[in-house]
Design a protein around this motif. Structure first.
Motif, short mmCIF file in Angstrom:
data_model
loop_
_atom_site.label_atom_id
_atom_site.label_comp_id
_atom_site.label_asym_id
_atom_site.label_seq_id
_atom_site.Cartn_x
_atom_site.Cartn_y
_atom_site.Cartn_z
N LYS A 299 16.54 -43.15 1.18
CA LYS A 299 16.49 -43.07 2.64
C LYS A 299 15.11 -43.44 3.15
N TRP A 300 14.08 -42.96 2.47
CA TRP A 300 12.72 -43.27 2.91
C TRP A 300 12.44 -44.77 2.76
N LYS A 301 12.92 -45.37 1.68
CA LYS A 301 12.69 -46.80 1.47
C LYS A 301 13.41 -47.64 2.53
N GLU A 302 14.54 -47.15 3.01
CA GLU A 302 15.32 -47.91 3.99
C GLU A 302 14.74 -47.82 5.40
N GLU A 303 13.86 -46.84 5.65
CA GLU A 303 13.28 -46.69 6.99
C GLU A 303 12.37 -47.88 7.29
N LYS A 304 12.69 -48.63 8.35
CA LYS A 304 11.83 -49.76 8.73
C LYS A 304 10.50 -49.26 9.26
N TYR A 305 10.55 -48.21 10.10
CA TYR A 305 9.34 -47.61 10.65
C TYR A 305 9.15 -46.25 9.98
N LYS A 306 8.22 -46.20 9.04
CA LYS A 306 8.03 -44.99 8.24
C LYS A 306 7.61 -43.82 9.13
N PRO A 307 8.07 -42.62 8.80
CA PRO A 307 7.77 -41.45 9.64
C PRO A 307 6.27 -41.15 9.70
N ARG A 308 5.84 -40.74 10.89
CA ARG A 308 4.46 -40.24 11.04
C ARG A 308 4.44 -38.77 10.67
N GLU A 309 3.40 -38.35 9.99
CA GLU A 309 3.31 -36.95 9.60
C GLU A 309 1.90 -36.43 9.85
N ILE A 310 1.79 -35.14 10.04
CA ILE A 310 0.50 -34.48 10.20
C ILE A 310 0.29 -33.60 8.98
N ARG A 311 -0.73 -33.91 8.20
CA ARG A 311 -0.98 -33.22 6.94
C ARG A 311 -2.24 -32.35 7.06
N ASP A 312 -2.19 -31.18 6.41
CA ASP A 312 -3.34 -30.29 6.39
C ASP A 312 -4.39 -30.81 5.42
N LEU A 313 -5.65 -30.69 5.81
CA LEU A 313 -6.78 -31.03 4.94
C LEU A 313 -7.32 -29.73 4.36
N VAL A 314 -7.26 -29.62 3.05
CA VAL A 314 -7.61 -28.37 2.37
C VAL A 314 -8.74 -28.64 1.38
N ASN A 315 -9.70 -27.72 1.33
CA ASN A 315 -10.80 -27.81 0.38
C ASN A 315 -10.60 -26.71 -0.67
N GLU A 316 -10.01 -27.08 -1.82
CA GLU A 316 -9.66 -26.08 -2.84
C GLU A 316 -10.89 -25.50 -3.53
#
Length: 603
Positions: A299-316
């Motif tokens: 499903k992800w490969k078939e998406e012409k416009y890939k989803p935008r996501e907001i990812r957390d920046l973590v300092n382990e």
């Protein structure tokens, strides 16, 4: 100049407008002059059909903080936004999870079970399958078919029994992982838009008593590492794309994107010496994107416009498990063989190019040279050279030389600035419509608008909110203010136009004057402050105020009746003085005749 050079273009425009069903076609809002849907690569603003700029703006859900469209939203609105990492969403998480089993590796005993992820030194990614070998005879042959060797059948959770697994299963030969997952050469593209809600950290620096940060992004995949440009902001907007070529899947799949605070060789005033290199850096936070989970998700490969996501920046290593900020991005993976025909998008939307909208209102004409004895059937044709086809107003019939032609007609164009293909010239022609012969040119001219677009670009460069953006007006020698029916104000000026056959001095050889309002504004502001074409709402223009026009007595009987009554009234107004004089003369003549008759009778 006696024939109409725009006949073909206008005919094409009329056919296209009729085919689109009057405002039923969807709106496109990027660059003008190109054909087809949004391209697979290239500039994201490089797509608008010639007539799309006439259509109304679509009613779309705007997911910006203030609910109003901005430059970023316009560019990326086709990429469905998610407020968290895709693997954490209900929609995509279940699709990613079945791809592989991930087994964490540790050195020795786990000291803190609750924070065991921080102690992991690696991950083994595998796909675990269970196969059952069918029963065999003492001779080592298959009990089902003694002529064949026993085979392995995959056992799945949906099978109710081992017998069903054998009955429904497909024989499977033991193979290595590369048969199940053949290696593919791919190009990985990480489109990093902006970081926000960043926790102040990094180096302790001040300038004029104020803290400042020099943030940049570092993306690493396997042994490859790339850096973005440095931005002097706590919450920087990067709009940077990382491209990793000739990657192999399955292979190194952990794409690590880190936000860093840097010091470089030299600092000069408000700008960095970009020839210098980063001498020191501290990681604010990082996020890890698993590429294989996405690549093996159909499903992800078939998406012409890939989803935008907001990812957390973590300092382990500093504060494990605590978000130090957020990064807005989307990731795309293409096969290396298709990368050249499908280049990465240019997402440098802020500060590099700006989508704009040009709005022109034709208010009135005057001093129009007569082409049909004493009058002309006047209409105005406008063309932004290089953008779509010419556009025209409706027709005001029987306009005399010293009378006004009334229009109140709005036209719009969409384009972007800067664009090396455009000169930003507006060609304007005033024409006389003829029924049985070619339309005649009354006057023409060209308005240079490049400085207007440049001024709009400089005023709005870097602005993201429509409330902050400005619209720029073209002002003539004597500008005045006009108001529409919704109390919106317009700056308008009169412009003189000439005809080549009469001379080129706009004062001595003027063949027509046109009152215009010309404004340029960013597309984000245009969406927040929409205006309909012609005289339509929003920003509805007042009626043109023309007297009744000639009409077909069969198909437009009421209009024809109004025109006849109006013509008779006008004729009476024109002849009223002569009629009064004639009546007075006849009255005096009658009195004199009566007096003379009476005297003759008495004599």
């Amino acid at each position: 100049a006696a024939d109409n050079p725009q006949d073909a273009g206008l005919a094409k425009r009329e056919a296209a407008t009729e085919a689109m069903g009057r405002d039923e076609a969807p709106d496109a809002d990027l660059d003008a002059g190109d054909q087809g849907d949004e391209p697979e690569g290239g500039d994201v603003f490089n797509t608008v059909l010639p007539n799309d700029d006439e259509e109304p703006d679509r009613q779309e859900k705007v997911d910006t903080p203030d609910g109003r469209p901005n430059a970023e939203w316009i560019a990326f609105r086709k990429h469905v936004p998610y407020k968290k990492a895709l693997e954490d969403t209900e929609e995509w998480g279940p699709l990613f999870n079945p791809s592989f089993e991930e087994i964490q590796l540790f050195q020795g005993r786990v000291r803190d079970y609750k924070r065991r992820e921080a102690e992991a030194v690696g991950v083994v990614k595998c796909r675990i399958k269970v196969f059952r070998k069918e029963d065999e005879t003492k001779a080592g042959r298959s009990k089902r078919d003694p002529t064949e060797d026993p085979k392995f059948f995959q056992v799945k959770s949906e099978h109710e029994s081992m017998k069903q697994a054998l009955d429904l299963g497909i024989a499977h030969k033991l193979a290595n992982i590369y048969e199940t997952y053949p290696p593919t050469s791919v190009e990985v593209r990480a489109y990093c838009l902006k970081a926000f809600q960043v926790t102040p950290g990094g180096f302790d620096r001040k300038e004029d008593g104020q803290e400042y940060w020099m943030h940049y992004l570092n993306a690493s995949l396997g042994t490859k590492s790339l850096d973005s440009e440095i931005q002097r902001a706590l919450n920087p907007s990067f709009f940077h794309v990382f491209v990793f070529k000739d990657c192999t899947i399955p292979g190194p799949s952990q794409l690590i994107i880190a936000l860093r605070d840097a010091t470089i060789g030299e600092w000069r005033g408000p700008f960095f010496d970009t020839s210098g290199t980063v001498s020191k850096w501290k990681t604010i936070g990082e996020t890890i994107v698993d590429l294989e989970d996405r690549w093996f998700c159909e499903k992800w490969k078939e998406e012409k416009y890939k989803p935008r996501e907001i990812r957390d920046l973590v300092n382990e290593t500093g504060t494990p498990g605590v978000s130090q900020g957020k990064l807005s991005l989307f990731v795309d993976i293409v096969e290396q063989s298709q990368a050249e025909s499908n280049p990465p998008w240019d997402i440098q939307v802020l500060g590099k190019t700006l989508p704009m909208e040009l709005r022109v209102v034709v208010w009135n004409t005057k001093d129009t040279a007569a082409k049909d004895m004493y009058t002309s059937d006047v209409y105005v044709v406008l063309e932004l050279l290089g953008v779509g086809v010419p556009k025209q107003t409706d027709v005001h019939k029987n306009v005399k030389k010293k009378a006004f032609g009334f229009f109140n007609y709005r036209l719009k164009w969409k384009c972007r600035y800067p664009n090396d293909k455009l000169e930003y010239l507006m060609r304007i022609g005033i024409w006389d419509e003829d029924t049985f012969s070619a339309d005649e040119s009354i006057a023409e001219g060209v308005l240079p608008l490049k400085s207007l677009f440049k001024d709009c670009f400089q005023r709005n460069q870097g602005k993201t909110s429509p409330d902050e953006m400005e619209e720029v007006w073209l002002e003539g020698e004597k500008s005045e203010i006009r108001v529409d029916q919704e109390d919106n104000k317009y700056k308008c000026s009169w412009f003189n136009f000439v005809h080549p056959n009469e001379g080129y001095n706009p004062r001595k050889h003027c063949q027509a004057k046109v009152q215009l309002s010309v404004t340029v504004l960013p597309r984000a502001k245009a969406r927040a402050k929409p205006a309909g074409r012609e005289r339509r709402s929003p920003a509805k223009l007042p009626p043109h105020g023309r007297p009744p026009q000639p009409a077909d007595p069969i198909f437009h009987a009421e209009e024809c009746k109004e025109y006849i009554i109006y013509s008779c009234n006008e004729l009476l107004k024109k002849c009223r003085g002569w009629c009064i004089c004639l009546c007075c003369i006849l009255l005096v003549a009658g009195v004199i005749a009566a007096v003379v008759g009476i005297r003759m009778a008495l004599a």
